[in-house]
Design a protein around this motif. Sequence first.
Motif, short mmCIF file in Angstrom:
data_model
loop_
_atom_site.label_atom_id
_atom_site.label_comp_id
_atom_site.label_asym_id
_atom_site.label_seq_id
_atom_site.Cartn_x
_atom_site.Cartn_y
_atom_site.Cartn_z
N MET A 1 0.83 -1.20 0.00
CA MET A 1 0.00 0.00 0.00
C MET A 1 0.87 1.27 0.00
O MET A 1 0.52 2.24 -0.64
N TRP A 2 2.00 1.23 0.75
CA TRP A 2 2.87 2.41 0.82
C TRP A 2 3.43 2.75 -0.55
O TRP A 2 3.54 3.92 -0.91
N GLY A 3 3.76 1.72 -1.36
CA GLY A 3 4.31 1.97 -2.69
C GLY A 3 3.36 2.79 -3.56
O GLY A 3 3.77 3.76 -4.21
N GLU A 4 2.10 2.41 -3.56
CA GLU A 4 1.11 3.14 -4.35
C GLU A 4 0.94 4.56 -3.84
O GLU A 4 0.87 5.51 -4.62
N THR A 5 0.90 4.71 -2.52
CA THR A 5 0.76 6.04 -1.92
C THR A 5 1.94 6.93 -2.29
O THR A 5 1.76 8.10 -2.66
N ALA A 6 3.14 6.37 -2.20
CA ALA A 6 4.34 7.14 -2.55
C ALA A 6 4.30 7.57 -4.02
O ALA A 6 4.65 8.72 -4.35
N LEU A 7 3.86 6.69 -4.90
CA LEU A 7 3.78 7.04 -6.32
C LEU A 7 2.73 8.12 -6.56
O LEU A 7 2.96 9.04 -7.35
N ILE A 8 1.61 8.04 -5.88
CA ILE A 8 0.57 9.08 -6.03
C ILE A 8 1.10 10.42 -5.52
O ILE A 8 0.88 11.46 -6.16
N ILE A 9 1.82 10.39 -4.41
CA ILE A 9 2.42 11.63 -3.89
C ILE A 9 3.39 12.21 -4.92
O ILE A 9 3.40 13.42 -5.18
N ALA A 26 6.21 8.24 -12.38
CA ALA A 26 5.41 7.70 -11.27
C ALA A 26 4.11 7.09 -11.79
O ALA A 26 3.68 6.03 -11.30
N CYS A 27 3.50 7.72 -12.80
CA CYS A 27 2.26 7.16 -13.40
C CYS A 27 2.53 5.80 -14.04
O CYS A 27 1.75 4.86 -13.85
N ILE A 28 3.60 5.71 -14.79
CA ILE A 28 3.92 4.44 -15.46
C ILE A 28 4.17 3.34 -14.42
O ILE A 28 3.65 2.22 -14.55
N LEU A 29 4.92 3.65 -13.38
CA LEU A 29 5.18 2.66 -12.34
C LEU A 29 3.90 2.28 -11.61
O LEU A 29 3.70 1.10 -11.26
N LEU A 30 3.01 3.24 -11.38
CA LEU A 30 1.73 2.95 -10.73
C LEU A 30 0.88 2.03 -11.59
O LEU A 30 0.29 1.06 -11.10
#
Length: 150
Positions: A1-9, A26-30
């Motif tokens: 969950m933290w990975g997705e949050t970090a990417l959104i930030i 960040a969008c591509i990684l998400l």
Amino acid sequence: MWGETALIILIIIGVIGRAPLVATSACILLVIKLTYLTHYFPLIERRGLEVGLLFLMLSVLTPLAKGKISIIELKDGLFSWPGFFALIGGILATYLNDDGLNLLKKCPELLISLIIGSIIGIVFFGGIPVGPLMAAGLAAFFLKILELFR
């Protein structure tokens, strides 16, 4: 969950900070993470830097390939004060980039600070982000200086 949050930030920071490369990355990684294509992460981690540097070199060398730079201009560029300083700059940059890469391998958590610093440089100083590697190289240099005074 933290990975997705970090990417959104990072996406938000990239958009607000006018750093489209940060936001796009960040969008591509998400998308990769959310579509369960995470088995590509090791490949991206291992070869992403090489691919990025390849495209950077292609961009820089294209005027040469198109014939926009003559041999005389190349000679004048090499055997001049600006050419000399460019040569020294290239040597120093590659040395610092190596230190930066080693720093990022040892301390990947510093990447967020590098990205935020780059965004501050874009927004407040009109800078152009050339990637976290040079910023990490400078950080490694500053850390070496700090070690000298301890």
